[in-house]
Design an enzyme around this catalytic site. Structure first.
Site: not given
Ligand code: ATP
Ligand code: MG
Length: 460
Positions: A83, A85, A166
């Site tokens: 996805d 963001d 993170d």
């Molecule tokens: P995936 O979608 O593959 O799980 P992602 O990195 O996109 O990985 P998401 O949960 O969609 O994870 O989160 C989007 C973004 O938000 C991350 O890339 C990160 O920058 C931030 N993020 C997500 N979870 C956290 C967290 N627990 N603490 C700090 N930042 C976070």
């Molecule tokens: Mg994501």
């Protein structure tokens, strides 16, 4: 008079130290690296239509608009983003006003879902780093006693937004205004070197949100990256903080760990980091006690799951959790059997106890746990094939899952091989052959599970 001077001195000292702290750790002073379009490979045609529409919608509205996080990480490591963001300096209300199909969601973290056709783009406003555990006063109130963040709606600028993310690999920004990447945390370096590095003080960041430990394990597994030593070091000590995480959130995380094509690596990473134990304590206990077939069962099932995903075959959380908890169920069942309980009641009790304890940690929804119970129960029934039993079993709605489970147990050497192969042949056979197969069982004394057990029963 002296007292007043003293107070004034103290106040001055206070401001000087604050000033000093700001200039060393303040987001305003962090280094920003801008990588222009001709020096990075991210191209607009890799982005979804909805992502582009959202970015341009914001841009035309006079706001900043960036892609951020996971999608850039995935694109730069040769993966396919799940996805997209988007972040902006517009507030949720302003974002909502720009798009026809936009809706503000979330309380702890307010953001906007912008819809184009079937696709949803998550748009959030730049946020500042939430308060630290060491802070006092007003800000402190949005933290729990363990330092977990409860509220997270303090808006900020792009630098602050980068610092509250993170990992460095998740903190890259793509600007729709000029297609440049903005890097505030040496993200590119870590992406190139294959390093997972927490932004800021690892102890503090894990305390704020213990799920970051699982995310570290997941990204290491998914990307084949290494945890930076400082990011790895506190995990052993803090792993138990996972007990404070809402079970529903852990359920989502476990699915992301095990049902996205890298289950084998995830399991290895979790166990190596000491994160498997807080998630599945009873299974961890059984394995630690030397359950070798349990070890092989998990390894085999993870391989199996990854293979199915790579072939686009469906996978179900029920099967996954059925495997992850089977060593625990077996251990409890064995205890009850030793105490003289009959097989079926012992299994039933074992299943109930294991599930009751597990759902306190990981919220497995009932629609899955009921299927798990069926799969487990059928393991006792699969050996019994005489009379009309085999035919009836084939019509059971969970036969297929139970049969797959049996195959995994057999490959793990938990049970003698032969039964799985029998069921494979039985499914492929025509009606006459099936009758013959069952008849053959009657002739082979002991081929039926039931007969075998009866012969073995010890005298009271
Ligand atoms: P995936 O979608 O593959 O799980 P992602 O990195 O996109 O990985 P998401 O949960 O969609 O994870 O989160 C989007 C973004 O938000 C991350 O890339 C990160 O920058 C931030 N993020 C997500 N979870 C956290 C967290 N627990 N603490 C700090 N930042 C976070
Ligand atoms: Mg994501």
């Amino acid at each position: 008079m002296l007292q007043r001077l003293h107070d004034a001195m103290r106040r001055l000292l206070f401001f000087v130290t604050r000033l000093f702290r700001r200039s060393s750790g303040n987001p305003g002073t962090i280094r920003e690296t801008v990588i222009p379009r001709d020096q990075h490979p991210v191209s607009r045609n890799q982005l979804s239509k909805a992502a582009l529409n959202t970015l341009y919608g914001l841009h035309k509205g006079g706001y900043q608009a960036y892609l951020v996080g996971g999608c850039l990480r995935d694109l730069l490591t040769g993966g396919q983003p799940k996805d997209f963001d988007v972040v902006t300096d517009a507030t949720p209300e302003q974002i909502e006003g720009l798009f026809r199909r936009a809706r503000i969601i979330g309380r702890r973290f307010r953001l906007v879902h912008v819809r184009f056709g079937p696709e949803v783009i998550e748009v959030s406003t730049f946020r500042a780093r939430p308060p630290k555990a060491s802070d006092t006063g007003r800000d402190r109130r949005s933290l729990s006693n363990d330092g977990q963040v409860l509220r997270d709606n303090i808006y900020g600028n792009i630098q602050e937004d980068a610092l509250r993310r993170d990992f460095t690999i998740n903190a890259l920004y793509y600007n729709i205004a000029d297609f440049a990447l903005h890097d505030f945390t040496d993200s590119m370096k870590d992406l190139e070197a294959g390093i997972i590095r927490l932004i800021g003080n690892p102890h503090e960041r894990y305390r704020e949100d213990p799920v970051r430990m699982l995310r570290a394990a997941r990204f290491a597994a998914k990307l084949g990256f290494e945890l930076h030593a400082d990011t790895r070091a506190p995990i052993g000590e803090l792993a138990n903080l996972l007990r404070n995480v809402p079970p529903a959130r852990l359920f989502d995380e476990v699915l992301k760990l095990f049902l996205t094509g890298h289950a084998r690596e995830s399991l290895e990473a979790l166990r190596e980091l000491g994160l498997f134990e807080p998630l599945f304590p009873e299974t961890a206990e059984a394995l630690a006690a030397g359950d070798e077939s349990g070890e092989r069962l998990l390894a085999e099932a993870m391989r199996n799951t990854d293979r199915r995903i790579s072939q686009n075959k469906p996978v179900t959380p029920a099967f996954l959790f059925g495997v992850l908890l089977w060593p625990a169920v077996r251990a409890r069942m064995a205890e009850r059997r030793e105490a003289g309980e009959a097989a079926m009641p012992a299994l039933n009790q074992a299943m109930s106890e294991v599930l009751a304890r597990e759902v306190e940690i990981v919220a497995i929804p009932r629609r899955f746990s009921s299927v798990m119970r069926e799969i487990w129960s059928l393991q006792m029934r699969l050996p019994r094939r005489t009379g009309k039993r085999a035919e009836a079993m084939l019509g059971h709605r969970r036969f297929r899952a139970a049969y797959d489970f049996l195959l995994v147990r057999e490959r793990a050497g938990e049970i003698e091989s032969g039964l799985g192969e029998w069921w494979t042949r039985y499914q492929e056979a025509d009606e006459d052959e099936r009758v013959a197969m069952v008849k053959q069982l009657g002739n082979d004394a002991g081929a039926d599970g039931k007969g075998k057990k009866r012969r073995r029963r010890r005298p009271r």
